[in-house]
Design a protein around this motif. Structure first.
Motif, PDB file in Angstrom:
ATOM      1  N   MET A 115       0.841  -1.174   0.000  1.00  0.00           N
ATOM      2  CA  MET A 115       0.000   0.000   0.000  1.00  0.00           C
ATOM      3  C   MET A 115       0.889   1.240   0.000  1.00  0.00           C
ATOM      4  N   ASP A 116       0.499   2.206  -0.808  1.00  0.00           N
ATOM      5  CA  ASP A 116       1.228   3.474  -0.861  1.00  0.00           C
ATOM      6  C   ASP A 116       0.543   4.461   0.088  1.00  0.00           C
ATOM      7  N   VAL A 117       1.026   4.498   1.312  1.00  0.00           N
ATOM      8  CA  VAL A 117       0.422   5.308   2.367  1.00  0.00           C
ATOM      9  C   VAL A 117       0.514   6.795   2.040  1.00  0.00           C
ATOM     10  N   LEU A 118       1.645   7.225   1.510  1.00  0.00           N
ATOM     11  CA  LEU A 118       1.800   8.643   1.190  1.00  0.00           C
ATOM     12  C   LEU A 118       0.805   9.088   0.121  1.00  0.00           C
ATOM     13  N   LEU A 119       0.591   8.257  -0.888  1.00  0.00           N
ATOM     14  CA  LEU A 119      -0.382   8.580  -1.930  1.00  0.00           C
ATOM     15  C   LEU A 119      -1.791   8.601  -1.351  1.00  0.00           C
ATOM     16  N   PHE A 120      -2.099   7.654  -0.478  1.00  0.00           N
ATOM     17  CA  PHE A 120      -3.402   7.611   0.189  1.00  0.00           C
ATOM     18  C   PHE A 120      -3.647   8.916   0.942  1.00  0.00           C
ATOM     19  N   LYS A 121      -2.665   9.322   1.755  1.00  0.00           N
ATOM     20  CA  LYS A 121      -2.811  10.545   2.551  1.00  0.00           C
ATOM     21  C   LYS A 121      -2.871  11.784   1.662  1.00  0.00           C
ATOM     22  N   TYR A 122      -2.090  11.785   0.587  1.00  0.00           N
ATOM     23  CA  TYR A 122      -2.119  12.905  -0.360  1.00  0.00           C
ATOM     24  C   TYR A 122      -3.511  13.061  -0.967  1.00  0.00           C
ATOM     25  N   LEU A 123      -4.077  11.953  -1.451  1.00  0.00           N
ATOM     26  CA  LEU A 123      -5.396  12.020  -2.080  1.00  0.00           C
ATOM     27  C   LEU A 123      -6.480  12.391  -1.076  1.00  0.00           C
ATOM     28  N   ALA A 124      -6.343  11.922   0.150  1.00  0.00           N
ATOM     29  CA  ALA A 124      -7.300  12.316   1.189  1.00  0.00           C
ATOM     30  C   ALA A 124      -7.243  13.831   1.381  1.00  0.00           C
ATOM     31  N   ALA A 125      -6.040  14.364   1.553  1.00  0.00           N
ATOM     32  CA  ALA A 125      -5.875  15.807   1.763  1.00  0.00           C
ATOM     33  C   ALA A 125      -6.331  16.602   0.550  1.00  0.00           C
ATOM     34  N   LYS A 126      -5.997  16.117  -0.633  1.00  0.00           N
ATOM     35  CA  LYS A 126      -6.392  16.795  -1.877  1.00  0.00           C
ATOM     36  C   LYS A 126      -7.911  16.918  -1.971  1.00  0.00           C
ATOM     37  N   ARG A 164      -4.556   0.242   9.680  1.00  0.00           N
ATOM     38  CA  ARG A 164      -4.490  -0.243   8.299  1.00  0.00           C
ATOM     39  C   ARG A 164      -3.363   0.438   7.533  1.00  0.00           C
ATOM     40  N   LEU A 165      -3.153   1.712   7.789  1.00  0.00           N
ATOM     41  CA  LEU A 165      -2.106   2.447   7.079  1.00  0.00           C
ATOM     42  C   LEU A 165      -0.707   2.053   7.538  1.00  0.00           C
ATOM     43  N   GLN A 185      -6.328   3.143 -12.211  1.00  0.00           N
ATOM     44  CA  GLN A 185      -4.885   3.296 -12.040  1.00  0.00           C
ATOM     45  C   GLN A 185      -4.566   3.852 -10.647  1.00  0.00           C
ATOM     46  N   ASP A 186      -5.384   4.795 -10.175  1.00  0.00           N
ATOM     47  CA  ASP A 186      -5.198   5.335  -8.824  1.00  0.00           C
ATOM     48  C   ASP A 186      -5.342   4.221  -7.789  1.00  0.00           C
ATOM     49  N   ILE A 187      -6.365   3.412  -7.953  1.00  0.00           N
ATOM     50  CA  ILE A 187      -6.624   2.321  -7.007  1.00  0.00           C
ATOM     51  C   ILE A 187      -5.456   1.349  -6.979  1.00  0.00           C
ATOM     52  N   ASP A 188      -4.975   0.977  -8.158  1.00  0.00           N
ATOM     53  CA  ASP A 188      -3.820   0.085  -8.221  1.00  0.00           C
ATOM     54  C   ASP A 188      -2.611   0.707  -7.537  1.00  0.00           C
ATOM     55  N   ALA A 189      -2.365   1.983  -7.802  1.00  0.00           N
ATOM     56  CA  ALA A 189      -1.199   2.668  -7.233  1.00  0.00           C
ATOM     57  C   ALA A 189      -1.282   2.756  -5.713  1.00  0.00           C
ATOM     58  N   ILE A 190      -2.470   2.997  -5.193  1.00  0.00           N
ATOM     59  CA  ILE A 190      -2.631   3.146  -3.742  1.00  0.00           C
ATOM     60  C   ILE A 190      -2.619   1.795  -3.037  1.00  0.00           C
ATOM     61  N   PHE A 191      -3.526   0.931  -3.444  1.00  0.00           N
ATOM     62  CA  PHE A 191      -3.779  -0.288  -2.679  1.00  0.00           C
ATOM     63  C   PHE A 191      -2.996  -1.507  -3.125  1.00  0.00           C
ATOM     64  N   PHE A 192      -2.453  -1.489  -4.323  1.00  0.00           N
ATOM     65  CA  PHE A 192      -1.757  -2.651  -4.848  1.00  0.00           C
ATOM     66  C   PHE A 192      -0.369  -2.298  -5.341  1.00  0.00           C
ATOM     67  N   SER A 193       0.312  -1.409  -4.614  1.00  0.00           N
ATOM     68  CA  SER A 193       1.644  -1.002  -5.022  1.00  0.00           C
ATOM     69  C   SER A 193       2.612  -2.191  -4.903  1.00  0.00           C
ATOM     70  N   GLU A 194       3.710  -2.097  -5.586  1.00  0.00           N
ATOM     71  CA  GLU A 194       4.670  -3.198  -5.687  1.00  0.00           C
ATOM     72  C   GLU A 194       5.142  -3.742  -4.337  1.00  0.00           C
ATOM     73  N   ASP A 195       5.285  -2.874  -3.341  1.00  0.00           N
ATOM     74  CA  ASP A 195       5.794  -3.343  -2.057  1.00  0.00           C
ATOM     75  C   ASP A 195       4.813  -4.253  -1.330  1.00  0.00           C
ATOM     76  N   THR A 196       3.547  -4.271  -1.746  1.00  0.00           N
ATOM     77  CA  THR A 196       2.579  -5.152  -1.093  1.00  0.00           C
ATOM     78  C   THR A 196       2.362  -6.448  -1.849  1.00  0.00           C
ATOM     79  N   VAL A 197       2.787  -6.490  -3.103  1.00  0.00           N
ATOM     80  CA  VAL A 197       2.598  -7.681  -3.923  1.00  0.00           C
ATOM     81  C   VAL A 197       3.909  -8.450  -3.923  1.00  0.00           C
ATOM     82  N   LYS A 198       3.872  -9.648  -3.353  1.00  0.00           N
ATOM     83  CA  LYS A 198       5.102 -10.449  -3.264  1.00  0.00           C
ATOM     84  C   LYS A 198       4.886 -11.836  -3.799  1.00  0.00           C
TER      85      LYS A 198
END
Length: 72
Positions: free
Chosen positions: A1-12, A34-35, A59-72
């Motif tokens: 999960m890309d926490v920074l992107l999640f928080k950025y989009l929330a703030a945006k 969760r974060l 694409q946003d959903i993939d970037a936030i919730f399915f970023s590379e660091d979570t898929v192993k």
């Protein structure tokens, strides 16, 4: 999960983590856990609510919730 992107989009979109918690009907502590990967993941329903609320693309959903660091 890309926490920074999640928080950025929330703030945006003008949301605090408390607003996000209310939107998906969980506690602010649950969002925090969760974060930080302490406990649980966002459900499909949670993601769908945030998709509509923040007008996310697939694409946003993939970037936030399915970023590379979570898929192993």
């Amino acid at each position: 999960m890309d926490v920074l992107l999640f928080k950025y989009l929330a703030a945006k979109n003008g949301d605090t983590m408390r607003d996000v918690a209310k939107a998906i009907k969980v506690s602010a502590t649950t969002i925090s856990n969760r974060l930080t990967n302490k406990r649980g993941d966002f459900s499909r329903g949670d993601i769908a609510k945030l998709k509509a609320r923040w007008k996310l693309t697939p694409q946003d959903i993939d970037a936030i919730f399915f970023s590379e660091d979570t898929v192993k």
